[in-house]
Enzyme design. Structure first.
Site, PDB file in Angstrom:
ATOM      1  N   GLY A 308       0.840  -1.156   0.054  1.00 50.98           N
ATOM      2  CA  GLY A 308       0.078   0.054  -0.100  1.00 50.98           C
ATOM      3  C   GLY A 308       1.031   1.320   0.076  1.00 50.98           C
ATOM      4  O   GLY A 308       0.452   2.322   0.219  1.00 50.98           O
ATOM      5  N   LYS A 309       2.258   1.082  -0.388  1.00 52.51           N
ATOM      6  CA  LYS A 309       3.116   2.364  -0.436  1.00 52.51           C
ATOM      7  C   LYS A 309       3.108   2.982  -1.772  1.00 52.51           C
ATOM      8  O   LYS A 309       3.616   4.207  -1.705  1.00 52.51           O
ATOM      9  CB  LYS A 309       4.623   1.829  -0.259  1.00 52.51           C
ATOM     10  CG  LYS A 309       4.385   1.373   1.562  1.00 52.51           C
ATOM     11  CD  LYS A 309       5.787   0.549   1.555  1.00 52.51           C
ATOM     12  CE  LYS A 309       6.234   0.154   3.074  1.00 52.51           C
ATOM     13  NZ  LYS A 309       7.371  -0.675   3.229  1.00 52.51           N
ATOM     14  N   ILE A 310       2.636   2.443  -2.580  1.00 53.72           N
ATOM     15  CA  ILE A 310       3.025   2.929  -4.239  1.00 53.72           C
ATOM     16  C   ILE A 310       1.747   2.911  -4.910  1.00 53.72           C
ATOM     17  O   ILE A 310       1.060   1.730  -4.812  1.00 53.72           O
ATOM     18  CB  ILE A 310       4.210   2.234  -4.757  1.00 53.72           C
ATOM     19  CG1 ILE A 310       5.562   2.560  -4.150  1.00 53.72           C
ATOM     20  CG2 ILE A 310       4.269   2.871  -6.196  1.00 53.72           C
ATOM     21  CD1 ILE A 310       6.041   3.973  -4.139  1.00 53.72           C
TER      22      ILE A 310
END
Length: 358
Positions: A308-310
């Site tokens: 869910g970081k990029i």
């Protein structure tokens, strides 16, 4: 899938022309292949970031790039607000001071006799030489600043480096921290003691002056950035701590808000935990590391999607496998030609509002 779907963008060979602007060359490289294409895509994505109205652009700056002559590029990025936050190794924002003081570094050889260099008090950074005596002079001036810091206040690295920048400004030393302080661009260095700064803290301690860096307060301060913006864009020069620390803006907002999320931000929600995440809208990485060893430095931006970081949109991210001393100057010169309007960037001065006067 139709056969035609594979043939949407035709590769265009590069034609040599006299006096071709770098920005044009990078645009043409973006229509070719391999890492030349990725370098061109990186410029396009950074340009898109700069045109966003409500975004924080963070640069993760790893390694020892200042000794390789890259620190003045970082100054330029800050002055033009092509970045709003710098997350750096301690080396990059201390070794630049040596050059900014007027001492400099020298081109050397990676084939040198290192025992002889040690005997001659010469430090080697691959094919660059530096004088140990110059390094100590840098440590001494930083120690002088440390001695002015409050012993009662709990500093974050951003607060400490902001104060250092103001101090160096009075000495007419145009280091990265100096320029950053002038433009209220915070510099976070979460592993700053892994550099000359660790030694300056000890040198000050020997004089009976103890300064405290609060890493928990620092993390809280850094993650707050994710609650004060609509979107985040990231550029990673290398990996390591600067990259991992910056990635956490996307997912650590949830524990900060007790899983209530951030009003006004569009993100996702993990079903099993009811945990919010806010993927970085844009992401660029310049690296020479490979993903198969499992380290964060080589981790692909695609892998970061699973955390869910990029952002999962393919046209908002680019990984370019290239030496940063090649890629960074080319990208920044192309941006200087393409982006002519002054960018103001978000106000980051809130990070320094509680700093004690020295």
């Amino acid at each position: 899938m139709s056969n035609d779907s594979y043939f949407q963008k035709k590769l265009e060979p590069i034609k040599v022309a006299k006096q071709k602007p770098i920005s044009q060359l990078l645009k043409e490289m973006g229509r070719t292949a391999y890492q030349g294409r990725k370098l061109g895509e990186a410029v396009d994505i950074w340009e898109k970031m700069l045109k966003e109205k409500d975004i924080v652009i963070a640069l993760g700056f790893a390694g020892s790039m200042s000794t390789a002559g890259q620190w003045t590029i970082i100054n330029w990025l800050i002055e033009n607000r092509f970045i709003d936050v710098l997350v750096s190794t301690g080396a990059n924002v201390s070794e630049d001071i040596v050059d900014a003081m007027g001492f400099g570094y020298w081109q050397g050889s990676h084939m040198a006799n290192d025992e002889q260099l040690l005997s001659d008090d010469v430090n080697r950074y691959y094919d660059v030489y530096g004088k140990e005596t110059d390094y100590r002079k840098m440590e001494e001036i930083v120690t002088d600043y440390v001695m002015t810091c409050s012993e009662e206040y709990q500093y974050t690295s951003a607060e400490f480096l902001h104060g250092l920048g103001k101090y160096l400004s009075t000495k007419n030393i145009p280091a990265i921290s100096t320029i950053a302080a002038k433009h209220n661009v915070p510099i976070f260095s979460p592993a700053m003691v892994d550099s000359a700064y660790g030694e300056t803290f000890l040198l000050a301690k020997n004089q009976g002056h103890n300064v405290h860096i609060d890493s928990v307060k620092e993390f809280d301060q850094f993650i707050q950035i994710g609650t004060k913006t609509k979107d985040v864009g990231v550029v990673y020069v290398g990996g390591g701590v600067p990259k991992d620390f910056t990635q956490l803006i996307a997912i650590s907002v949830s524990p900060m808000t007790e899983d209530k999320g951030v009003q006004g931000r569009q993100g996702g929600l993990r079903k099993s935990l009811q945990e919010y995440y806010y993927p970085h809208k844009y992401a660029i990485q310049i690296t020479t590391d490979s993903p198969q060893w499992g380290g964060l430095s080589g981790c692909t931006l695609e892998e970061a999607i699973s955390w869910g970081k990029i952002n999962s949109q393919s046209d908002t991210r680019a990984v370019c496998y290239c030496d940063a001393t090649i890629a960074l100057p080319l990208i920044c010169h192309a941006l200087s030609e393409r982006v002519t309007e002054k960018r103001n960037g978000p106000d980051m001065s809130w990070i320094f509002k509680d700093l004690p006067k020295t």
